[in-house]
Structures are given as C-alpha cells and as structure tokens.
Enzyme design. Structure first.
Site, mmCIF file in Angstrom:
data_model
loop_
_atom_site.group_PDB
_atom_site.id
_atom_site.type_symbol
_atom_site.label_atom_id
_atom_site.label_comp_id
_atom_site.label_asym_id
_atom_site.label_seq_id
_atom_site.Cartn_x
_atom_site.Cartn_y
_atom_site.Cartn_z
ATOM 1 C CB SER A 143 -0.899 0.026 1.242
ATOM 2 O OG SER A 143 -1.593 1.262 1.342
ATOM 3 C CE1 TYR A 191 -3.859 -1.707 5.578
ATOM 4 C CE2 TYR A 191 -3.500 0.635 5.145
ATOM 5 C CZ TYR A 191 -3.748 -0.652 4.687
ATOM 6 O OH TYR A 191 -3.866 -0.891 3.335
#
Length: 248
Positions: free
Chosen positions: A135, A148
């Site tokens: 990501s 995260y």
C-alpha cells in the site's frame, strides 16, 4: 498451464485477480474464509480453473493442511499473490484497540510471511513469482493509519528483501503498492457502508480490476524481467499531506 495461489480471494482485489488470471489462461487456487464466495467463483469460472481453499490465513495449521490437500493439477504453484489483508480502526494510536492492532499484525504480517515461507521451495523449484499487495500507506503515513501503515511498510519491504534473497533463483518478486481502490476495504475497516460510500464519492478511485490487470501484466512478463515495485494512485489522489499544528 500455470497455477497461481491468491490469498484473500473472496472479494475485492483477490476475487478480481482470480477472474483476470483465469481469463488469461491460468489455473487459480482461491483462498479465503467465506466458503460460499469461493464456491461462487468456482461456479462462475469452472472447477478445472479454480480450486477453493477455505481457511483463515492466520491459522497456520489450516493453511498447511489446505496446501497438502491440493489436487494434482493445482499442486505446482507458479505464482503466489499475497493479497489478504485488512485495516481496523481510524482513531489515533493513543485511543486505538490493541486487539485491532494485533489482528492487523497477525493478518498482514505474520500470515503473509508464513504462507510465503511455506511455498518458497515450490516457487524456487518452478522459477515462479511472488506478488505482494502492499500500500502507499507503507510510504506515506496519514492520521489513524498507525499499525496498518506499519504492516504495509513491512509488506512493501519484506517483498523487496525477498527479491534480494532470491537472487540467482529465477524467482521474480514484486511489491504492488496501490492508493485508493474502491472495494470492501473501508466497509471492513469502519463497519459502515455509508462511511465507505462517502470516502469514495466525488472522484474516481481505482478499481479491483485495475489492480488485477496490473498483477496479470507483471505475472506474464518475460522471465528475464522483474518489476521490483510499482506504486499506483488514482489521478485524483496524491501523496502531499504535510501539516502544522499552531499554538496561536
């Protein structure tokens, strides 16, 4: 015919990757927790093209048992797509749930390295490929990303480290690092369809199919080419975000 194992194939990028790879002539092992969704993929694409492997990626014993039970036609894995992952919570670190943090680490980090290590001998023997869905959060942090973002930084860099260790084996390794993709991601993160709809409204985010096509393109490059990492964003998203907290 080559075979891919795609984790987190019950929705979003994983399901789209299975459809895209099968359309390109691959067999796929589709893994995930929701058996009914995997069976729907089998019904859609054919049992000769898709094998459902139902397990939670955090359950090492279940994962190993599912791999041991693979039918002969699906046992020669040429491509591992490390797609399974999730985010939980949007609050600041000092208010975050420790259980949510552990769930993200167990899913995005521990499970990913476990299945990778399990399949490495096969991938080396077959001169296969590993593609991880990281990501942009692993490079550009934002408020509320905390653990995260940390897990995705790990995913990005673990994949690049694999590239270094697999030098000379013929195994290709790629980190795909997307920005905003409209899937079930935000619904899972917030538990709110309204929150998900609001996040993606008013602009054109990427789609699961956009990332799936990127996976296919990388997987089908000539064997002497390796894409080390690729970062993708919608045109309407960028990485600028510095802030100042003023006292007056």
């Amino acid at each position: 015919m080559k075979t891919a194992l795609v984790t987190g194939a019950t929705a979003g990028i994983g399901a789209a990757a299975v459809r895209t790879l099968v359309a390109a002539g691959w067999r796929c092992i589709a893994t995930g927790r929701r058996a009914e969704r995997l069976e729907a993929l089998v019904a859609e694409l054919g049992s000769d093209k898709v094998h459902p492997a139902v397990f939670d990626v955090r359950d090492t014993a279940a994962m190993e048992a599912a791999i041991a039970r693979l039918p002969e036609d699906f046992s020669g894995i040429d491509l591992l797509v490390n797609n399974a992952g999730l985010a939980q919570g949007l609050g600041p670190a000092q208010e975050a749930s420790l259980d949510a943090w552990r769930t993200m680490i167990d899913t995005n980090v521990t499970a990913m390295v476990t299945i990778t290590r399990t399949l490495l001998p096969t991938l080396v023997a077959r001169k296969g490929a590993i593609i991880a869905i990281g990501s942009v959060a692993g490079s550009y942090v934002y408020p509320g990303a905390n653990v995260y973002a940390g897990t995705k930084a790990f995913a990005n860099h673990f994949t690049l480290a694999l590239r270094a260790d697999l030098h000379g084996t013929g195994v290709r390794v790629t980190s795909i690092e997307p920005g905003m993709v409209e899937t079930e991601f935000t619904l899972v993160r917030t538990g709110s369809q309204d929150a998900s709809d609001a996040l993606y409204s008013g602009f054109q985010p990427m789609t699961a199919e956009d990332i799936a096509e990127t996976i296919r393109w990388i997987a089908e490059l000539p064997p002497h080419l390796n894409v080390n990492r690729i970062e993708l964003m919608p045109v309407d998203q960028d990485f600028a975000g510095f802030r100042i907290s003023r006292t007056s």
